[in-house]
Write a protein that holds these residues in place. Structure first.
Motif, PDB file in Angstrom:
ATOM      1  N   THR A  73       0.830  -1.203   0.000  1.00  0.00           N
ATOM      2  CA  THR A  73       0.000   0.000   0.000  1.00  0.00           C
ATOM      3  C   THR A  73       0.867   1.256   0.000  1.00  0.00           C
ATOM      4  OG1 THR A  73      -1.769  -1.156   1.194  1.00  0.00           O
ATOM      5  CG2 THR A  73      -1.801   1.242   1.259  1.00  0.00           C
ATOM      6  N   PHE A  74       1.924   1.256   0.812  1.00  0.00           N
ATOM      7  CA  PHE A  74       2.814   2.412   0.896  1.00  0.00           C
ATOM      8  C   PHE A  74       3.514   2.657  -0.439  1.00  0.00           C
ATOM      9  CE2 PHE A  74       7.106   4.124   2.062  1.00  0.00           C
ATOM     10  CZ  PHE A  74       6.680   5.370   2.506  1.00  0.00           C
ATOM     11  N   GLY A  75       4.006   1.595  -1.078  1.00  0.00           N
ATOM     12  CA  GLY A  75       4.664   1.738  -2.368  1.00  0.00           C
ATOM     13  C   GLY A  75       3.727   2.278  -3.434  1.00  0.00           C
ATOM     14  N   LYS A 127      -0.811   5.886  -6.887  1.00  0.00           N
ATOM     15  CA  LYS A 127      -1.831   4.976  -7.399  1.00  0.00           C
ATOM     16  C   LYS A 127      -3.098   5.011  -6.547  1.00  0.00           C
ATOM     17  CE  LYS A 127       0.994   3.294 -10.533  1.00  0.00           C
ATOM     18  NZ  LYS A 127       0.823   3.623 -11.970  1.00  0.00           N
ATOM     19  N   LEU A 128      -3.006   5.555  -5.353  1.00  0.00           N
ATOM     20  CA  LEU A 128      -4.161   5.707  -4.483  1.00  0.00           C
ATOM     21  C   LEU A 128      -3.936   6.899  -3.566  1.00  0.00           C
ATOM     22  CD1 LEU A 128      -4.134   3.010  -1.652  1.00  0.00           C
ATOM     23  CD2 LEU A 128      -2.172   3.484  -3.079  1.00  0.00           C
ATOM     24  N   SER A 129      -5.023   7.411  -3.003  1.00  0.00           N
ATOM     25  CA  SER A 129      -4.943   8.606  -2.170  1.00  0.00           C
ATOM     26  C   SER A 129      -4.399   8.277  -0.789  1.00  0.00           C
ATOM     27  CB  SER A 129      -6.332   9.235  -2.033  1.00  0.00           C
ATOM     28  OG  SER A 129      -7.196   8.378  -1.289  1.00  0.00           O
ATOM     29  N   LEU A 130      -3.966   9.316  -0.077  1.00  0.00           N
ATOM     30  CA  LEU A 130      -3.493   9.131   1.293  1.00  0.00           C
ATOM     31  C   LEU A 130      -4.615   8.626   2.184  1.00  0.00           C
ATOM     32  CD1 LEU A 130      -1.290   9.483   3.466  1.00  0.00           C
ATOM     33  CD2 LEU A 130      -2.050  11.856   3.723  1.00  0.00           C
ATOM     34  N   ILE A 184      -4.120   0.420   5.530  1.00  0.00           N
ATOM     35  CA  ILE A 184      -3.107  -0.042   6.485  1.00  0.00           C
ATOM     36  C   ILE A 184      -3.739  -0.356   7.838  1.00  0.00           C
ATOM     37  CG2 ILE A 184      -1.070   0.679   7.797  1.00  0.00           C
ATOM     38  CD1 ILE A 184      -0.135   2.166   5.277  1.00  0.00           C
ATOM     39  N   ILE A 185      -4.671   0.483   8.267  1.00  0.00           N
ATOM     40  CA  ILE A 185      -5.368   0.220   9.539  1.00  0.00           C
ATOM     41  C   ILE A 185      -6.143  -1.093   9.462  1.00  0.00           C
ATOM     42  CG2 ILE A 185      -7.232   1.017  11.047  1.00  0.00           C
ATOM     43  CD1 ILE A 185      -6.345   3.888  10.408  1.00  0.00           C
ATOM     44  N   VAL A 218      10.518  -0.730   9.360  1.00  0.00           N
ATOM     45  CA  VAL A 218      11.479   0.110   8.636  1.00  0.00           C
ATOM     46  C   VAL A 218      11.945  -0.578   7.357  1.00  0.00           C
ATOM     47  CG1 VAL A 218      13.748   1.222   8.751  1.00  0.00           C
ATOM     48  CG2 VAL A 218      12.233   1.272  10.743  1.00  0.00           C
ATOM     49  N   GLY A 219      12.326  -1.863   7.454  1.00  0.00           N
ATOM     50  CA  GLY A 219      12.819  -2.591   6.284  1.00  0.00           C
ATOM     51  C   GLY A 219      11.812  -2.651   5.148  1.00  0.00           C
ATOM     52  N   PRO A 220      10.583  -3.139   5.400  1.00  0.00           N
ATOM     53  CA  PRO A 220       9.597  -3.193   4.316  1.00  0.00           C
ATOM     54  C   PRO A 220       9.240  -1.835   3.722  1.00  0.00           C
ATOM     55  CG  PRO A 220       8.970  -4.698   6.062  1.00  0.00           C
ATOM     56  CD  PRO A 220      10.141  -3.903   6.585  1.00  0.00           C
ATOM     57  N   PHE A 221       9.179  -0.806   4.549  1.00  0.00           N
ATOM     58  CA  PHE A 221       8.823   0.506   4.002  1.00  0.00           C
ATOM     59  C   PHE A 221       9.948   1.069   3.137  1.00  0.00           C
ATOM     60  CE2 PHE A 221       4.846   2.424   5.749  1.00  0.00           C
ATOM     61  CZ  PHE A 221       4.306   1.243   6.216  1.00  0.00           C
TER      62      PHE A 221
END
Length: 287
Positions: free
Chosen positions: A119-121, A127-130, A137-138, A261-264
């Motif tokens: 989702t973050f990427g 590709k999608l809104s904040l 994510i929630i 941290v790693g995945p983001f």
């Protein structure tokens, strides 16, 4: 002879030219237009049922993902030897297979993210809104917590004694090694997501959207094969959070930051690489 020459000429013109391959295929637009970037904030989404339906789909998918995969991990740890159960390969297949199935089921509803890093990427690539990214994510994190919670509810004693599927850096590896494994593993996953769902490829090759869940699930499988011995393989902050909260032992939190941290970082690098290098979108906009 004249009749045969006529047949050859008609036959040559009767069948269309084969679709170009390699670099020549990249110039084939096939009615493709670059979709506009998603707005940062889209208040109208909050009044749309499809917005909440997509969040529910993410919740259920992540719930099922944790339920099946945590049970698989516990089954492997419960066996006296790896040979007596599915082993690391089986765990990797469980994770990859579930992603394949769940992306296939939810792609038309929510996009089939099932992972805050994905989702973050996609958010970084506009590709999608904040608004939608935060909501996804929630819901993913809540689904992961509930999925691990149901496993513990069914087998409370075994859950605690078998580790509950919680992630952690294995003995013999440094935190830096664990962080690097998570960054590269998530890069592989998110880069595959971008490539498999690329709108331009979908316009050129009609079969791409149908096959998209397959390479995504296979990427998850391969990354698990490589990194289970190092970190137990996170590459999904919701999966790591759900298992850590329900297991709730000190060592499950010691290295937990690595699994966010790693995945983001990996997702951000994959988004930048795909948008700037592979698609060269900023350079196209200038021309």
């Amino acid at each position: 002879m004249e009749g045969k020459e006529e047949d050859v000429r008609v036959g040559a013109n009767k069948f269309p030219e084969r679709q170009p391959i390699g670099t020549s295929a990249q110039s084939t637009e096939k009615d493709y237009k670059e979709p506009p970037p998603a707005p940062l904030f889209e208040p109208g989404e909050l009044s749309s049922w499809s917005f909440y339906r997509a969040g529910i789909a993410e919740f259920i998918a992540t719930f099922l993902f944790l339920y099946i995969t945590v049970l698989t991990v516990m089954g492997v740890k419960r066996a006296p030897t790896m040979c007596a159960t599915v082993g690391i390969q089986g765990i990797a297949w469980a994770f990859g297979g579930m992603i394949f199935a769940l992306v296939y089921c939810t792609a038309g509803i929510s996009g089939g993210h099932i992972n805050p890093a994905v989702t973050f990427g996609l958010f970084l690539a506009r590709k999608l809104s904040l608004t939608r990214a935060v909501f996804y994510i929630i819901m993913q994190c809540l689904g992961a917590i509930c999925g691990a919670g149901v496993v513990k509810g069914f087998q409370p004693k075994q859950y605690q004694t078998l580790g509950g599927g919680a992630n952690g850096v294995a003995d013999g590896y440094s935190k830096g090694s664990g962080l690097g494994a998570e960054i590269i593993g998530t890069f592989v996953l998110v880069y595959t997501v971008f490539s498999a769902t690329d709108a331009k490829r979908s316009a050129r090759d009609s079969h791409v959207p149908i096959l998209a869940p397959l390479p995504i699930g296979f990427a998850v499988f391969l990354v698990h094969l490589a990194t289970i011995p190092i970190t137990g393989t996170g590459i999904n902050p919701a999966r790591s959070l759900g298992a850590a909260i329900i297991y709730n032992k000190d060592h499950s939190w010691d290295d937990h930051w690595i699994f966010w941290v790693g995945p983001f970082i990996g997702a951000a690098l994959a988004a930048l690489y795909h948008q700037l290098v592979i698609r060269a979108i900023p350079f196209k906009s200038k021309s």
